[in-house]
Enzyme design. Structure first.
Site, PDB file in Angstrom:
ATOM      1  N   CYS A  50     -77.122 -27.776  78.813  1.00 30.48           N
ATOM      2  CA  CYS A  50     -78.463 -28.083  79.303  1.00 30.48           C
ATOM      3  C   CYS A  50     -78.398 -29.173  80.388  1.00 30.48           C
ATOM      4  O   CYS A  50     -77.797 -28.969  81.431  1.00 30.48           O
ATOM      5  CB  CYS A  50     -79.338 -28.473  78.111  1.00 30.48           C
ATOM      6  SG  CYS A  50     -81.090 -28.674  78.428  1.00 30.48           S
ATOM      7  N   HIS A  51     -79.008 -30.331  80.137  1.00 33.94           N
ATOM      8  CA  HIS A  51     -79.010 -31.443  81.091  1.00 33.94           C
ATOM      9  C   HIS A  51     -77.789 -32.360  80.931  1.00 33.94           C
ATOM     10  O   HIS A  51     -77.648 -33.324  81.675  1.00 33.94           O
ATOM     11  CB  HIS A  51     -80.278 -32.282  80.924  1.00 33.94           C
ATOM     12  CG  HIS A  51     -81.518 -31.617  81.428  1.00 33.94           C
ATOM     13  ND1 HIS A  51     -82.157 -30.615  80.736  1.00 33.94           N
ATOM     14  CD2 HIS A  51     -82.234 -31.809  82.558  1.00 33.94           C
ATOM     15  CE1 HIS A  51     -83.222 -30.224  81.412  1.00 33.94           C
ATOM     16  NE2 HIS A  51     -83.292 -30.926  82.529  1.00 33.94           N
TER      17      HIS A  51
END
Length: 166
Positions: A100-101
């Site tokens: 994800c991030h």
């Protein structure tokens, strides 16, 4: 192996909880580091105990690194010590898993130029601007780096990371 997680409040709950327990199931020692000791809480309310502050971490004592996503990486990447931990472990070739991030921390560490990887689509441009050949696939393995996009990729992500640890 000793595996370190770097995270903070508003992590994506399943992106920290699933790998934490999956890696323990494999027999690894798992530690969570954050800004301060106590607990950190995910976006959906799940809390986990913090074992070490970023300042207490000696990256030489750890064999691998996990960088879960959510909103936490936006905060973690602003901490110079956390970024240095990630930079050192990545450049030394220790296994690093991001989802994800999570790669935002590696972007701030300046270590991704010329690498292949993936992430949440919302940071795709940041990845490309950092020199990553961004690939829209559930898991991308490039040397010591295993990256995935989102919670739907958790099983593939950990499957490949566990292989890398053996």
């Amino acid at each position: 192996m000793k595996i370190l997680f770097l995270s903070a409040n508003e992590f994506e709950d399943v992106e920290l909880i699933y790998p934490y327990h999956r890696l323990k199931e494999e027999g690894h020692e798992v530690y969570i580091a954050s800004f301060e000791k106590g607990v950190i809480t995910g976006k959906h309310g799940y809390s986990v105990k913090v074992d070490l502050t970023f300042d207490e971490v000696n990256p030489d004592e750890f064999d691998a690194l996990v960088l879960p996503g959510g909103r936490a990486p936006e905060r973690v990447r602003l901490n110079e010590k956390a970024v240095e931990i990630a930079r050192k472990m990545f450049t030394e070739g220790k296994p690093v898993a991001t989802i994800c991030h999570g790669p935002q921390i590696l972007i701030s560490a300046g270590v991704l130029k010329g690498r292949k990887g993936t992430s949440y689509i919302g940071i795709r441009d940041d990845m490309i601007n950092a020199g990553v050949e961004w690939i829209d696939r559930e898991v991308v393995v490039d040397g010591n780096w295993v990256s995935s996009r989102h919670p739907g990729d958790l099983y593939a992500w950990m499957r490949e990371f566990v292989k890398l640890l053996k």
